[in-house]
Write a protein that holds these residues in place. Structure first.
Motif, mmCIF file in Angstrom:
data_model
loop_
_atom_site.group_PDB
_atom_site.id
_atom_site.type_symbol
_atom_site.label_atom_id
_atom_site.label_comp_id
_atom_site.label_asym_id
_atom_site.label_seq_id
_atom_site.Cartn_x
_atom_site.Cartn_y
_atom_site.Cartn_z
ATOM 1 N N LEU A 114 0.925 -1.275 0.153
ATOM 2 C CA LEU A 114 -0.196 -0.161 -0.106
ATOM 3 C C LEU A 114 0.968 1.149 0.136
ATOM 4 C CD1 LEU A 114 -3.008 -0.855 2.627
ATOM 5 C CD2 LEU A 114 -3.035 -0.462 -0.030
ATOM 6 N N ALA A 115 1.915 1.331 -0.762
ATOM 7 C CA ALA A 115 2.900 2.305 -0.802
ATOM 8 C C ALA A 115 2.408 3.523 -1.376
ATOM 9 C CB ALA A 115 4.113 1.867 -1.413
ATOM 10 N N ASN A 116 1.295 3.378 -1.991
ATOM 11 C CA ASN A 116 0.516 4.629 -2.641
ATOM 12 C C ASN A 116 -0.367 5.025 -1.550
ATOM 13 O OD1 ASN A 116 -1.027 2.533 -2.755
ATOM 14 N ND2 ASN A 116 -2.205 3.253 -4.914
ATOM 15 N N HIS A 117 -0.492 4.773 -0.343
ATOM 16 C CA HIS A 117 -1.407 5.025 0.765
ATOM 17 C C HIS A 117 -0.517 5.241 1.940
ATOM 18 C CE1 HIS A 117 -5.500 4.836 -1.047
ATOM 19 N NE2 HIS A 117 -4.881 3.664 -1.549
ATOM 20 N N ILE A 118 0.666 4.692 2.141
ATOM 21 C CA ILE A 118 1.329 4.806 3.318
ATOM 22 C C ILE A 118 2.844 5.023 3.031
ATOM 23 C CG2 ILE A 118 2.044 3.528 5.430
ATOM 24 C CD1 ILE A 118 -0.271 1.586 5.292
ATOM 25 N N GLY A 119 3.455 5.919 3.660
ATOM 26 C CA GLY A 119 4.986 6.198 3.226
ATOM 27 C C GLY A 119 5.192 7.210 2.424
ATOM 28 N N ALA A 144 3.482 7.955 -0.999
ATOM 29 C CA ALA A 144 2.232 8.304 -0.992
ATOM 30 C C ALA A 144 1.929 9.881 -0.770
ATOM 31 C CB ALA A 144 1.448 7.792 0.035
ATOM 32 N N VAL A 145 2.945 10.757 -0.856
ATOM 33 C CA VAL A 145 2.985 12.034 -0.351
ATOM 34 C C VAL A 145 2.923 13.085 -1.521
ATOM 35 C CG1 VAL A 145 4.104 14.078 0.983
ATOM 36 C CG2 VAL A 145 4.277 11.650 1.960
ATOM 37 N N GLY A 146 2.207 13.986 -1.595
ATOM 38 C CA GLY A 146 2.088 14.787 -2.717
ATOM 39 C C GLY A 146 2.170 16.199 -2.046
ATOM 40 N N VAL A 167 -6.372 15.075 4.431
ATOM 41 C CA VAL A 167 -5.007 14.087 4.394
ATOM 42 C C VAL A 167 -5.113 12.936 3.612
ATOM 43 C CG1 VAL A 167 -4.021 15.520 6.099
ATOM 44 C CG2 VAL A 167 -5.218 13.393 6.630
ATOM 45 N N ASN A 168 -6.363 12.374 3.128
ATOM 46 C CA ASN A 168 -6.750 11.187 2.664
ATOM 47 C C ASN A 168 -7.030 10.053 3.251
ATOM 48 O OD1 ASN A 168 -5.229 13.116 0.600
ATOM 49 N ND2 ASN A 168 -6.447 11.572 -0.812
ATOM 50 N N SER A 185 -1.656 11.435 1.803
ATOM 51 C CA SER A 185 -1.391 10.431 0.934
ATOM 52 C C SER A 185 -2.132 10.377 -0.317
ATOM 53 C CB SER A 185 -1.973 9.253 1.793
ATOM 54 O OG SER A 185 -3.118 9.232 2.284
ATOM 55 N N VAL A 186 -1.898 11.680 -0.686
ATOM 56 C CA VAL A 186 -2.700 11.871 -2.093
ATOM 57 C C VAL A 186 -2.468 11.237 -3.027
ATOM 58 C CG1 VAL A 186 -1.399 13.785 -2.889
ATOM 59 C CG2 VAL A 186 -3.822 13.947 -3.153
ATOM 60 N N MET A 187 -1.212 10.396 -3.220
ATOM 61 C CA MET A 187 -0.893 9.558 -4.369
ATOM 62 C C MET A 187 -1.737 8.435 -4.388
ATOM 63 S SD MET A 187 1.177 11.738 -5.703
ATOM 64 C CE MET A 187 1.800 10.593 -7.107
ATOM 65 N N GLY A 188 -2.408 8.108 -3.302
ATOM 66 C CA GLY A 188 -3.331 7.074 -3.332
ATOM 67 C C GLY A 188 -4.783 7.158 -4.138
#
Length: 617
Positions: free
Chosen positions: A178-183, A186-188, A453-454, A472-475
């Motif tokens: 879930l690297a597009n939500h955590i870590g 995931a940060v925009g 913050v998603n 975590s906007v990249m998610g």
């Protein structure tokens, strides 16, 4: 609830305890089970309660469902998800500020008292109706870093193979861990600070000092930990273990959790607001705060740069304008899908006489469920059109003629189950945390905001020493490279956030509201709007009413709050729906905060009793 959430019991105090000194940004006062505070300690917060006399929960830590609304005849009203933020917004109005001033103060306040849902490290949307008739939509959504691509993530082998073998060219892939939500990946780029300061400068009347000082004071004095916030912290404990700065901010120095009734302070947040107050937008997007954001993201392997922060721009545009039964609807414009989904849903429902069908009848609930599914299918087709998508095709799917075609198809196929192949849909199964609020002033200005913050507490990465979490906007991007919502440099993802204002035929406001959630925003908006417009309900009554959640994709499935009658549930089951009972007051159905401008001249502020919301006027 999302995969990131775990069912952990509320950590409630069972009696008076000795105060425990917290780590750098948190302080625990005496905690008792009913939000009162012991006077037997020397703690600075003795007898302090940021909830004042507002009774949010009982001695067992159960949220009270009453007392959330407010009425006002002097044309001022604020409704937010937290009492403290509502109080600060009303204070700004009482001190001569307008609705935009109050909205900016509320935005910064919610970042303090609701950090799981929004904050300085996030972004969002603001819909404005000015007293002179001007309507604006402020887009301060977080965006991708310039170096962002979908190849920055590693995908599960199983989803790769499925993608290669599928005949469907539109295929979502599962991101490992879930690297597009955590870590860090995931940060925009955060947009909230830029958005609030832009709105304040362009449409407000107060200085940044006037709107930030009350929030700084609250951050230093502290706010009362509620059962809801206790649960959010508890659910996130497992992620704090992997991101120590996260735990440092939100746990005691011994690693234990704050309890309901504790006082939580955040001096780091206060200091960061002080930098923003002193240096404006540069106090966040340049200098020490920006450097800390970039350093923290890079520490965990991300690709955010100082140039990304410095180059962030707020978009000031016009809202999407549509109508429902003669009322004008102002909501999120293209390319965002929340306003489109709400518009299309209402246009389909406009073909049916809901007042005759009957409120909360099996017929109405079935109509809602099928409408939500049909609209979802239609919008997914639009999103998958990729390069073929144009403004004209977008307007076509929102037209009354198109809605009539959909309504006709539904009446001609009453027993046909609406299905959508799951392989073609971006299904996000993580929890989405969002803040929403509405405010109006004596001059007639109306503002509604949705900010996020998603995921809960965003990416789990904290701007260490500055008191806030990073998004975590990249998610929110699609992992399908052919999708309209695919990842690309500095792009903003599609969003269902849709802060909405409803106007009467003469252009005066009828209703202002925001909804916090991910997939349920359009469906919840439609359920409440139709109760107010078609069934002539008061706003708080509409918000309190039991809800359905027909968000399952590709199934005729309805999740419902356990307050509908057995006859209604059994009839829907006989019609072929898979009926799943949830809590009587289910947080997963979304959170609504709004204001109704009644015909008798009284303002009714309504706040969602499923959460911590409170209206004041």
């Amino acid at each position: 609830m999302g995969k990131l959430r775990k069912a952990i019991a509320l950590l409630l105090a069972v009696g008076i305890t000795v105060s425990v000194a917290g780590c750098g940004t948190g302080t625990s006062s005496s905690s008792v089970s009913s939000a009162s505070v012991s006077d037997t300690t020397n703690d600075n917060h003795t007898l302090y309660n940021s909830l004042d006399n507002f009774q949010l929960y009982d001695e067992n830590g159960t949220l009270l469902r009453s007392g959330r609304n407010a009425e006002s005849e002097d044309k001022t009203m604020v409704s937010t998800g937290k009492y403290e933020a509502t109080k600060i917004g009303l204070q700004i109005l009482e001190n001569g500020g307008n609705a935009i001033d109050a909205a900016a103060a509320i935005g910064f306040a919610l970042g303090l008292v609701e950090p799981n849902a929004s904050g300085l490290g996030g972004g969002g949307f603001m819909t404005i109706h000015l007293a002179n008739g001007t309507n604006r939509f402020i887009d301060f959504e977080s965006c991708a870093p310039a170096a962002a691509t979908s190849s920055m993530w590693t995908f599960d082998e199983e989803s790769k193979q499925a993608n290669q073998s599928s005949q469907n060219t539109h295929q979502e892939k599962n991101v490992q861990n879930l690297a597009n939500h955590i870590g860090a990946k995931a940060v925009g780029v955060p947009g909230e600070v830029a958005g609030m300061l832009y709105a304040l400068q362009k449409y407000g009347t107060q200085s940044s000092k006037a709107i930030l000082d009350p929030v700084i004071q609250l951050a230093n004095t502290g706010f009362t930990v509620t059962p809801t916030f206790t649960q959010e912290l508890s659910d996130s404990k497992v992620r704090m273990d992997g991101y120590p700065e996260f735990g440092k901010l939100f746990l005691r120095s011994d690693g234990s959790a704050y309890e309901t009734g504790d006082i939580f302070t955040n001096q780091d947040y206060a200091d960061t607001l002080g930098l923003i107050e002193k240096n404006g937008v540069k106090g966040f997007y340049e200098g020490e705060v920006a450097e800390k954001i970039v350093n923290m993201v890079n520490l965990y392997g991300g690709n955010l740069t100082l140039e990304d922060l410095k180059n962030y721009k707020v978009k000031d545009t016009t809202p999407l304008v549509s109508s429902y039964r003669g009322y004008q609807i102002l909501s999120a414009p293209s390319p965002y899908t929340g306003g489109a989904a709400l518009t299309q849903t209402l246009k389909v429902l406009e073909n049916f006489n809901l007042s005759q069908i009957g409120e909360e009848s099996p017929e109405e609930l079935s109509l809602f469920s099928k409408t939500f599914q049909v609209v979802n299918l239609d919008l997914q087709k639009y999103l998958q059109s990729s390069s073929k998508t144009s403004s004209s095709s977008f307007q076509n799917i929102l037209s009354s003629n198109h809605a009539q075609d959909l309504a006709y198809w539904m009446t001609q196929n009453p027993n046909v189950q609406v299905t959508l192949p799951k392989s073609s849909v971006q299904v996000i199964e993580t929890e989405s945390d969002t803040s929403c609020y509405s405010v109006t002033d004596k001059m007639g200005n109306v503002v509604t905001v949705t900010q996020t913050v998603n995921d809960s507490f965003g990416s789990s990465i904290c701007a260490d020493g500055y008191g806030f979490m990073l998004n975590s906007v990249m998610g929110d991007f699609s992992t399908d490279s052919t999708s309209l919502n695919c990842v690309s440099s500095s792009k903003r993802p599609l969003s269902t956030m849709s802060p909405t204002i409803v106007l009467n035929q003469d252009g005066t406001p009828l209703l202002s509201f925001g909804i916090a959630d991910r997939t349920q925003i359009p469906s919840l908006a439609a359920q409440i709007l139709t109760k107010v417009i078609d069934h002539q309900k008061g706003l708080q009554e509409a918000v309190n009413s039991p809800r359905i959640d027909p968000s399952a994709i590709g199934e005729s499935k309805i999740t419902y709050e356990d307050r509908f009658s057995d006859d209604v549930v059994q009839t829907l089951s006989a019609l072929g729906y898979q009926m799943t009972k949830s809590d009587s007051w289910d947080k997963a159905t979304g959170e609504f905060q709004g204001i109704l401008f009644r015909l008798d001249g009284v303002l009714e502020g309504a706040a969602d009793p499923r959460w911590d919301g409170k209206a004041l006027g």
